[in-house]
Design an enzyme around this catalytic site. Structure first.
Site, short mmCIF file in Angstrom:
data_model
loop_
_atom_site.label_atom_id
_atom_site.label_comp_id
_atom_site.label_asym_id
_atom_site.label_seq_id
_atom_site.Cartn_x
_atom_site.Cartn_y
_atom_site.Cartn_z
N TYR A 133 76.71 81.08 50.96
CA TYR A 133 75.40 81.25 50.32
C TYR A 133 75.21 82.74 50.07
O TYR A 133 75.54 83.57 50.91
CB TYR A 133 74.27 80.77 51.23
CG TYR A 133 74.18 79.27 51.41
CD1 TYR A 133 73.25 78.53 50.68
CD2 TYR A 133 75.00 78.61 52.32
CE1 TYR A 133 73.14 77.17 50.87
CE2 TYR A 133 74.90 77.24 52.50
CZ TYR A 133 73.97 76.52 51.77
OH TYR A 133 73.87 75.16 51.94
N GLY B 192 72.69 88.26 59.02
CA GLY B 192 71.43 88.26 58.29
C GLY B 192 71.17 87.01 57.47
O GLY B 192 70.04 86.52 57.41
N ARG B 193 72.21 86.46 56.83
CA ARG B 193 71.98 85.28 56.01
C ARG B 193 71.53 84.08 56.84
O ARG B 193 70.70 83.30 56.41
CB ARG B 193 73.25 84.95 55.22
CG ARG B 193 73.22 85.54 53.81
CD ARG B 193 74.55 85.47 53.12
NE ARG B 193 75.38 86.59 53.52
CZ ARG B 193 76.49 86.95 52.91
NH1 ARG B 193 76.90 86.27 51.86
NH2 ARG B 193 77.19 87.99 53.32
N SER B 194 72.08 83.97 58.03
CA SER B 194 71.65 82.88 58.91
C SER B 194 70.20 83.06 59.32
O SER B 194 69.43 82.10 59.37
CB SER B 194 72.54 82.82 60.16
OG SER B 194 73.87 82.49 59.81
N ALA C 79 68.07 82.17 56.35
CA ALA C 79 68.08 80.72 56.15
C ALA C 79 67.14 80.02 57.13
O ALA C 79 66.41 79.11 56.75
CB ALA C 79 69.50 80.18 56.30
#
Length: 538
Positions: free
Chosen positions: A224, A260-262, A265
């Site tokens: 993602y 960071g993306r987790s 999300a």
């Protein structure tokens, strides 16, 4: 190379057919032609302007042949990728990428100068790169079929011998008989609206699997990218200069870290909107950022937003295997698949060999595209020479799981329903990014039902038929992804299991998958790096 036109049908003969016109496909075509092969390239869009690379700038894994620099380059993502990469493949790709980037310079690519007056060859601007590649393809004598997606591969008892499809702008059917076929159709982003990914629907995976080829690393498919909610541009590297906030200006703790993306999300799953601001960018590099990625800033400029000073809402847009590493399994250094006459390159082929289970945008991906494309072009041309003059006499037939016909196929509305149903399984963060055994099983039950609904459907040789085949390819891709994810009961690379949150040393292997009606998954050993021996000087 003969062309027979009759009743809206184009029939062609070549030594090598390349399916896909992005970086991997164009390098494959140029390289095969340089070996004396007659080559046809069929692109789903317009070769030179379609695909993920064409509208964007990209970094390139370009490293000078210095031993220390090369070792550092290989180590840069080895651990992040779960130690699944192989040193011999990394060495080969670094060598070929260095060679090919230098070739681009000689061919006229306008590399900029660095501060020391040397050409800076660690990046490419997509529009200029692919414009040059189309020019080089034509100069090599390759026939280009634009707007000509392949619908089926053609085989006999000896292997793959061609393909057929449709020219979507004219409605003409086309068939190419060829001694070898290179699949360079890119990855699968599930029509998530990521920039340049509208043609990347896993078509090559399905075509290859229908011939009996396997896939590898399909669990590494949950990439993602951070993206403004109002934009399709997924340039994650720019967010290294970003801080993340809630609407009231409170920082989102942990959103700027490697995880960071987790974090983002999970906040989005909670229903909280996350905002970004590129407030960490030093003043002196802001003009350079604009020059390097002009299209990143266009959506902001149109809305009067200064991303360096103003908050803007972000989301995570699925890029699947386009920025994942899974794809068609290759069996040797020529990028051959397990099916005679069939080769794979670029995002259509697994990148585990150089990235393991993790990669980002550009860099390794761009290097893999130009290198594997070259390897596949060489391999396909050499294979055809071994066939001799018998290639033209083969009695070929389709192996498509759809019935390709001149009559009407499933309605466009039904195709749209299938696409939406697949997206509902692969796009949500709590199904794909944060995986669990029960969640994967629930999704697979629904995806298996969707596959059965499409099995043996009549697909018209038309633009509507192309979309129907895209829906089938996305369904099949999701099933290979989730069956592989179910089998890997650990967290490794980008594959995350909520119920198995740590890496398991006992699962240091690749997962090979395949099958259509019944998907199977099995482990395959990773070739270990050769042990370094101490050299004792006299």
């Amino acid at each position: 190379m003969s062309i027979l036109l009759s009743s809206g049908t184009i029939q062609l003969q070549a030594d090598v057919l390349v399916i896909g016109g992005g970086p991997a496909g164009t390098w494959a075509a140029i390289t095969a032609a340089s070996q004396g092969a007659k080559v046809i390239l069929a692109d789903k869009g317009y070769c030179g302007s379609s695909g993920a690379t064409a509208p964007s700038g990209t970094g390139v894994w370009y490293v000078k042949p210095d031993q220390q620099l090369r070792e550092e380059a290989k180590a840069s993502r080895y651990e992040m990728g779960g130690r699944l990469a192989e040193h011999r493949w990394m060495d080969r790709v670094l060598d070929r990428t260095y060679e090919n980037m230098n070739r681009l310079g000689h061919a006229g690519y306008p590399f900029p100068m660095d501060d020391d007056g040397n050409l800076h060859k660690r990046g490419l601007q997509g529009p200029e790169y692919m414009r040059l590649m189309r020019k080089l393809v034509k100069k090599a004598g390759v026939k280009i079929l634009d707007h000509s997606p392949a619908l089926e591969l053609l085989v006999d008892e000896h292997g793959v011998g061609g393909a057929s499809g449709v020219q979507t702008q004219t409605g003409d059917a086309w068939t190419v008989h060829a001694g070898a076929v290179v699949i360079a159709t890119g990855g699968c982003a599930f029509l998530s609206k990521a920039l340049g990914c509208n043609v990347l629907t896993g078509d090559g995976y399905l075509l290859a699997a229908e011939t009996g080829a396997q896939l590898s690393g399909m669990e590494f498919s949950n990439a993602y990218a951070i993206c403004p909610t109002f934009s399709s541009v997924t340039k994650t590297a720019y967010y290294s200069y970003a801080s993340f906030y809630y609407e009231d200006g409170t920082p989102v703790e942990g959103a700027g870290s490697k995880r960071g993306r987790s974090v983002i999300a999970r906040k989005l799953l909670e229903g909280r909107q996350v905002y970004a601001k590129l407030d960490l960018a030093p003043e002196e590099i802001k003009p350079l950022l604009r020059v390097n990625q002009t299209n990143f800033f266009l959506p902001f400029d149109r809305r009067g937003i200064d991303p360096f000073t103003d908050l803007f809402p972000v989301t995570l847009r699925l890029e699947g295997t386009v920025r994942g590493t899974g794809g068609i399994r290759i069996t040797d250094e020529s990028c051959a698949t397990s099916v005679p006459g069939l080769y794979a390159a670029g995002d259509a082929a697994t990148r585990e060999l150089i990235c393991g289970g993790f990669t980002g945008g550009g860099s390794h991906n761009a290097a893999w595209a130009m290198s594997s494309g070259s390897f596949a072009g060489e391999g396909a041309a050499a294979y055809v020479k071994k066939l001799g003059g018998h290639a033209a006499d083969r009695q070929l037939q389709s192996v498509s799981t759809s019935v390709i016909s001149s009559t009407a196929s499933a309605s466009p509305s039904r195709t749209e329903e299938i696409v939406q149903a697949v997206q509902e399984e692969v796009a949500p963060y709590d199904r794909n990014l944060f995986r669990t055994e029960q969640g994967l099983k629930n999704s697979l039950q629904r995806l298996d039902g969707l596959w059965k609904d499409q099995r043996n459907q009549v697909v018209e040789r038309s633009a509507n038929g192309v979309k129907a085949r895209e829906a089938a390819a996305m369904t099949a891709t999701a099933r290979w992804m989730y069956n592989s994810a179910l089998a890997r009961t650990e967290t490794r690379g980008m594959h995350k299991r909520e119920d198995f949150p740590t890496l398991d040393a006992g699962q240091h292997y690749r997962l090979i998958s395949g099958g259509l009606d019944q998907v199977w998954v099995k482990p395959e050993a990773v070739q270990e790096a050769p042990e370094k021996k101490e050299v004792i000087l006299p």
